[in-house]
Design a protein around this motif. Structure first.
Motif, PDB file in Angstrom:
ATOM      1  N   ALA A   1       7.772   3.995   9.949  1.00  0.00           N
ATOM      2  CA  ALA A   1       8.014   3.272   8.836  1.00  0.00           C
ATOM      3  C   ALA A   1       7.180   1.758   8.893  1.00  0.00           C
ATOM      4  CB  ALA A   1       9.257   2.862   8.624  1.00  0.00           C
ATOM      5  N   MET A   2       7.209   1.361  10.047  1.00  0.00           N
ATOM      6  CA  MET A   2       6.453  -0.054  10.294  1.00  0.00           C
ATOM      7  C   MET A   2       4.912   0.338   9.963  1.00  0.00           C
ATOM      8  SD  MET A   2       8.474  -2.370  10.438  1.00  0.00           S
ATOM      9  CE  MET A   2       7.617  -3.800  10.967  1.00  0.00           C
ATOM     10  N   LEU A   3       4.256   1.380  10.574  1.00  0.00           N
ATOM     11  CA  LEU A   3       3.087   1.989  10.453  1.00  0.00           C
ATOM     12  C   LEU A   3       2.764   2.075   9.123  1.00  0.00           C
ATOM     13  CD1 LEU A   3       0.421   2.508  11.930  1.00  0.00           C
ATOM     14  CD2 LEU A   3       1.469   5.077  12.112  1.00  0.00           C
ATOM     15  N   TYR A   4       3.468   2.651   8.492  1.00  0.00           N
ATOM     16  CA  TYR A   4       3.232   3.211   7.054  1.00  0.00           C
ATOM     17  C   TYR A   4       3.250   2.121   6.194  1.00  0.00           C
ATOM     18  CZ  TYR A   4       3.520   8.193   7.259  1.00  0.00           C
ATOM     19  OH  TYR A   4       3.056   9.656   7.851  1.00  0.00           O
ATOM     20  N   LYS A   5       4.128   0.970   6.586  1.00  0.00           N
ATOM     21  CA  LYS A   5       4.114  -0.277   5.861  1.00  0.00           C
ATOM     22  C   LYS A   5       2.899  -1.002   5.790  1.00  0.00           C
ATOM     23  CE  LYS A   5       6.855  -4.713   5.578  1.00  0.00           C
ATOM     24  NZ  LYS A   5       7.682  -5.587   6.009  1.00  0.00           N
ATOM     25  N   ARG A   6       2.366  -1.155   7.008  1.00  0.00           N
ATOM     26  CA  ARG A   6       1.123  -1.770   7.258  1.00  0.00           C
ATOM     27  C   ARG A   6      -0.176  -1.215   6.210  1.00  0.00           C
ATOM     28  NH1 ARG A   6      -1.377  -1.271  13.262  1.00  0.00           N
ATOM     29  NH2 ARG A   6      -0.474  -3.125  13.528  1.00  0.00           N
ATOM     30  N   GLN A   7       0.007   0.317   6.441  1.00  0.00           N
ATOM     31  CA  GLN A   7      -1.117   0.768   5.376  1.00  0.00           C
ATOM     32  C   GLN A   7      -0.633   1.246   3.750  1.00  0.00           C
ATOM     33  OE1 GLN A   7      -2.819   4.162   8.027  1.00  0.00           O
ATOM     34  NE2 GLN A   7      -0.881   4.023   9.090  1.00  0.00           N
ATOM     35  N   ASN A   8       0.585   0.594   3.552  1.00  0.00           N
ATOM     36  CA  ASN A   8       0.966   0.733   2.295  1.00  0.00           C
ATOM     37  C   ASN A   8       1.137   2.353   1.880  1.00  0.00           C
ATOM     38  OD1 ASN A   8       2.015  -0.630  -0.297  1.00  0.00           O
ATOM     39  ND2 ASN A   8       0.083  -0.474  -1.135  1.00  0.00           N
ATOM     40  N   LYS A   9       1.716   3.050   2.722  1.00  0.00           N
ATOM     41  CA  LYS A   9       1.803   4.450   2.251  1.00  0.00           C
ATOM     42  C   LYS A   9       3.234   4.682   1.596  1.00  0.00           C
ATOM     43  CE  LYS A   9      -0.969   6.698   5.966  1.00  0.00           C
ATOM     44  NZ  LYS A   9      -0.869   7.667   6.798  1.00  0.00           N
ATOM     45  N   LYS A  10       3.032   5.732   0.637  1.00  0.00           N
ATOM     46  CA  LYS A  10       4.368   5.804  -0.168  1.00  0.00           C
ATOM     47  C   LYS A  10       5.579   6.272   0.586  1.00  0.00           C
ATOM     48  CE  LYS A  10       3.137  10.801  -1.317  1.00  0.00           C
ATOM     49  NZ  LYS A  10       3.228  11.814  -2.308  1.00  0.00           N
ATOM     50  N   ASP A  11       5.539   6.820   1.545  1.00  0.00           N
ATOM     51  CA  ASP A  11       7.104   7.119   2.283  1.00  0.00           C
ATOM     52  C   ASP A  11       7.496   6.385   3.017  1.00  0.00           C
ATOM     53  OD1 ASP A  11       6.853   9.786   1.001  1.00  0.00           O
ATOM     54  OD2 ASP A  11       5.761  10.782   2.639  1.00  0.00           O
ATOM     55  N   THR A  12       6.967   4.929   2.956  1.00  0.00           N
ATOM     56  CA  THR A  12       7.754   3.728   3.674  1.00  0.00           C
ATOM     57  C   THR A  12       9.030   3.745   3.734  1.00  0.00           C
ATOM     58  OG1 THR A  12       5.542   2.742   3.876  1.00  0.00           O
ATOM     59  CG2 THR A  12       7.340   1.357   4.420  1.00  0.00           C
ATOM     60  N   GLU A  13       9.439   3.475   2.403  1.00  0.00           N
ATOM     61  CA  GLU A  13      11.067   3.295   2.209  1.00  0.00           C
ATOM     62  C   GLU A  13      11.815   4.500   2.757  1.00  0.00           C
ATOM     63  OE1 GLU A  13      14.050   2.558  -1.345  1.00  0.00           O
ATOM     64  OE2 GLU A  13      12.061   2.097  -1.804  1.00  0.00           O
ATOM     65  N   LYS A  14      11.229   5.865   2.294  1.00  0.00           N
ATOM     66  CA  LYS A  14      12.010   6.840   2.905  1.00  0.00           C
ATOM     67  C   LYS A  14      12.176   6.879   4.526  1.00  0.00           C
ATOM     68  CE  LYS A  14      11.341  11.928   2.777  1.00  0.00           C
ATOM     69  NZ  LYS A  14      10.944  12.244   4.041  1.00  0.00           N
ATOM     70  N   LEU A  15      11.513   6.310   5.183  1.00  0.00           N
ATOM     71  CA  LEU A  15      11.117   6.282   6.511  1.00  0.00           C
ATOM     72  C   LEU A  15      12.234   5.402   7.033  1.00  0.00           C
ATOM     73  CD1 LEU A  15       7.563   6.930   7.439  1.00  0.00           C
ATOM     74  CD2 LEU A  15       9.540   8.570   8.012  1.00  0.00           C
ATOM     75  N   PHE A  16      12.170   4.227   6.464  1.00  0.00           N
ATOM     76  CA  PHE A  16      13.337   3.284   6.878  1.00  0.00           C
ATOM     77  C   PHE A  16      14.722   3.806   6.572  1.00  0.00           C
ATOM     78  CE2 PHE A  16       9.909  -0.406   6.026  1.00  0.00           C
ATOM     79  CZ  PHE A  16      10.093  -0.671   7.417  1.00  0.00           C
ATOM     80  N   ARG A  17      14.779   4.437   5.492  1.00  0.00           N
ATOM     81  CA  ARG A  17      16.342   4.663   5.319  1.00  0.00           C
ATOM     82  C   ARG A  17      16.694   6.026   6.199  1.00  0.00           C
ATOM     83  NH1 ARG A  17      18.342   2.076   1.152  1.00  0.00           N
ATOM     84  NH2 ARG A  17      16.966   1.325  -0.458  1.00  0.00           N
ATOM     85  N   GLU A  18      15.649   6.761   6.480  1.00  0.00           N
ATOM     86  CA  GLU A  18      16.125   8.162   7.306  1.00  0.00           C
ATOM     87  C   GLU A  18      16.323   7.497   8.498  1.00  0.00           C
ATOM     88  OE1 GLU A  18      12.708  10.557   7.319  1.00  0.00           O
ATOM     89  OE2 GLU A  18      13.183  11.566   5.418  1.00  0.00           O
TER      90      GLU A  18
END
Length: 276
Positions: free
Chosen positions: A169-186
């Protein structure tokens, strides 16, 4: 020096550091090879790294590594342990290239000795992912994070799977990827009730992610939850609370809870005053 008592000394970190100092002084006069010396040097190097005394730790770990390689063989699990401590040392200092080289050596040994799907192998993949993340090599970081997650799913360790999801999630957040929130919640789902340090980190970063997107009503209870967990762990006026408070107070202002925001900002000043 009575070396026969050294194994019992290893159980106390303060004593281990004291005896290691004696040991390193003796190394200047003569050399010796026995496993208890390597164990002591290894443990003390680990301790010093955790105390941010990196330069003092390196020669202890290097000597431990030399002894273990000679006495146990180059691919023994204890050799991998020392290499991993050395990698952690270099990573903490920001020497990502050296750390990655050492982590890869650890990975080769542990895959050979434990198999490619062992929990400890997953930990090395995770460490490599963190190092590549810190080195801004995002594709390599994702590869190792994913591999760690797959291994930990295989061994059914939900806490570690949650940690891997958080790192992704932190990696996706850096790259502004769409699944970031989903990964945090998972990650939160997998972590459940703990470990609390990780739970606070995931909750805080999800709150921060939401507030950055003007979703303050959703972010506010998450900030509150993260703050409560860290207060439980560290107390109400510890520097570990500052990042959360500094992000939480503006959210409270934006949702109209001015008095609570004022109280948090006053706490920031008290914490900073105590830290001076």
């Amino acid at each position: 020096i009575n070396y026969a008592n050294w194994p019992s000394v290893l159980s106390c970190q303060a004593q281990a550091y004291f005896v290691a100092g004696i040991l390193m002084d003796e190394l200047k006069e003569r050399d010796f090879d026995f496993e208890e010396a390597a164990d002591l040097l290894n443990k003390t190097g680990f301790l010093l790294t955790n105390l941010d005394r990196y330069d003092e730790a390196v020669p202890l770990l290097q000597k431990a590594l030399d002894i273990r390689r000679r006495k146990l063989g180059i691919d023994h699990p204890k050799v991998a342990e020392t290499l991993n401590y050395m990698a952690d040392n270099y990573e903490d200092q920001g020497n990502h290239v050296k750390a990655q080289e050492l982590y890869r050596q650890v990975l080769a040994i542990r895959e050979k000795k434990l198999g490619p799907r062992d929990e400890e192998v997953g930990q090395v993949h995770n460490n490599l992912g963190l190092s590549y993340f810190n080195d801004f090599k995002n594709d390599r970081a994702e590869t190792h994070y994913q591999r760690a997650k797959e291994i930990w799913e295989t061994v059914h360790n939900d806490s570690l799977v949650g940690a891997a999801l958080f790192n992704l999630a932190m990696l996706y957040k850096r790259q502004n990827k769409k699944d970031t929130e989903k990964l945090f919640r998972e990650a939160l789902t997998k972590l459940g009730a703990g470990p609390e340090v990780m739970l606070a980190a995931v909750t805080y970063h999800l709150a921060d992610f939401l507030s950055d997107r003007s979703r303050d009503e959703e972010a506010e209870p998450l900030f509150k939850q993260a703050l409560l967990i860290r207060e439980k762990l560290f107390g109400k006026e510890h520097p570990q609370l500052l990042p959360i408070i500094l992000d939480y107070a503006p959210v409270l202002r934006r949702v109209g809870r001015i008095a609570e925001a004022d109280d948090l900002e006053a706490r920031v000043e008290r914490i900073r005053a105590m830290s001076r």
